[in-house]
Design a protein around this motif. Sequence first.
Motif, PDB file in Angstrom:
ATOM      1  N   GLY A 211     -39.051 -82.514  21.460  1.00  0.00           N
ATOM      2  CA  GLY A 211     -39.943 -82.702  22.591  1.00  0.00           C
ATOM      3  C   GLY A 211     -39.636 -81.723  23.700  1.00  0.00           C
ATOM      4  O   GLY A 211     -38.605 -81.047  23.692  1.00  0.00           O
TER       5      GLY A 211
ATOM      6  N   ARG B 284     -41.596 -92.687  18.568  1.00  0.00           N
ATOM      7  CA  ARG B 284     -42.440 -91.532  18.850  1.00  0.00           C
ATOM      8  C   ARG B 284     -43.087 -90.906  17.621  1.00  0.00           C
ATOM      9  O   ARG B 284     -43.966 -90.068  17.749  1.00  0.00           O
ATOM     10  CB  ARG B 284     -41.613 -90.508  19.619  1.00  0.00           C
TER      11      ARG B 284
ATOM     12  N   ASP C 157     -43.711 -85.273  23.018  1.00  0.00           N
ATOM     13  CA  ASP C 157     -42.828 -85.387  21.861  1.00  0.00           C
ATOM     14  C   ASP C 157     -43.619 -85.204  20.572  1.00  0.00           C
ATOM     15  O   ASP C 157     -44.717 -85.750  20.432  1.00  0.00           O
ATOM     16  CB  ASP C 157     -42.141 -86.753  21.832  1.00  0.00           C
TER      17      ASP C 157
ATOM     18  N   ARG D 221     -43.446 -85.899  29.630  1.00  0.00           N
ATOM     19  CA  ARG D 221     -42.818 -85.801  28.314  1.00  0.00           C
ATOM     20  C   ARG D 221     -43.868 -85.602  27.230  1.00  0.00           C
ATOM     21  O   ARG D 221     -44.858 -86.321  27.166  1.00  0.00           O
ATOM     22  CB  ARG D 221     -42.034 -87.094  28.072  1.00  0.00           C
TER      23      ARG D 221
ATOM     24  N   GLU E 117     -30.660 -88.889  21.719  1.00  0.00           N
ATOM     25  CA  GLU E 117     -31.433 -87.730  22.164  1.00  0.00           C
ATOM     26  C   GLU E 117     -30.505 -86.668  22.741  1.00  0.00           C
ATOM     27  O   GLU E 117     -29.627 -86.990  23.548  1.00  0.00           O
ATOM     28  CB  GLU E 117     -32.445 -88.192  23.219  1.00  0.00           C
TER      29      GLU E 117
ATOM     30  N   SER F 101     -37.716 -91.087  27.878  1.00  0.00           N
ATOM     31  CA  SER F 101     -37.953 -92.198  26.952  1.00  0.00           C
ATOM     32  C   SER F 101     -36.945 -93.327  27.182  1.00  0.00           C
ATOM     33  O   SER F 101     -37.213 -94.476  26.855  1.00  0.00           O
ATOM     34  CB  SER F 101     -37.887 -91.714  25.509  1.00  0.00           C
TER      35      SER F 101
END
Length: 189
Positions: free
Chosen positions: A155, A84, A171, A169, A101, A188
């Motif tokens: 994000g 990302r 980010d 999403r 995450e 993700s």
Amino acid sequence: TVGLQTTTLDDPFNPRVGVKGQLSAQFSVPALGSNFDYTQETLDVARFFPFLRSATIGVHGAAYSSTGVIPPSQLFTFSDQQMRGYNQVFYATNAFLGQVELRQPLALDRRITLAVFVDELDYKIRGAYPLLNPYTNRIVGYPGNWALYGDAGVGIRFDVPQLGLHTIRIDFARGANGTHTSFGIGQSF
């Protein structure tokens, strides 16, 4: 292509607990009508743990390998949906991807979530020639050697089930070449 997969997730779109795993192998040989002779194998595992009162930690790891001569259209690709912090696409014949995450809901109905993440990619293109600067003819890169790239960022996730989209999403991440903003539908991993 043959594969096995398993899932014990409590929620397929926004899991809090469980494991998701997939093992697949693709075979391409002239006996099956192909012009190429190669194999590709993928092992992809994600695990989710509850953290504190309402947060979730997700850990994702994937290994990609191949043998033989692979056509360019069949190389493994990693875009800003996996890495990302980069606006480039990474191509590979062999790779390892790792992601962690932390997801913290900001609303009681869990429709808005803040995420903090780290992504790492180690990849190579087996048999690739060195990259040359067209003006100086100097070597500027070795795609045939293993290369490691990483990023980190934050994000925000919006769940919009009325539109049939479970997660939108956004980010913001920083990689080796600067910052990048990526947009996606779904988590993700």
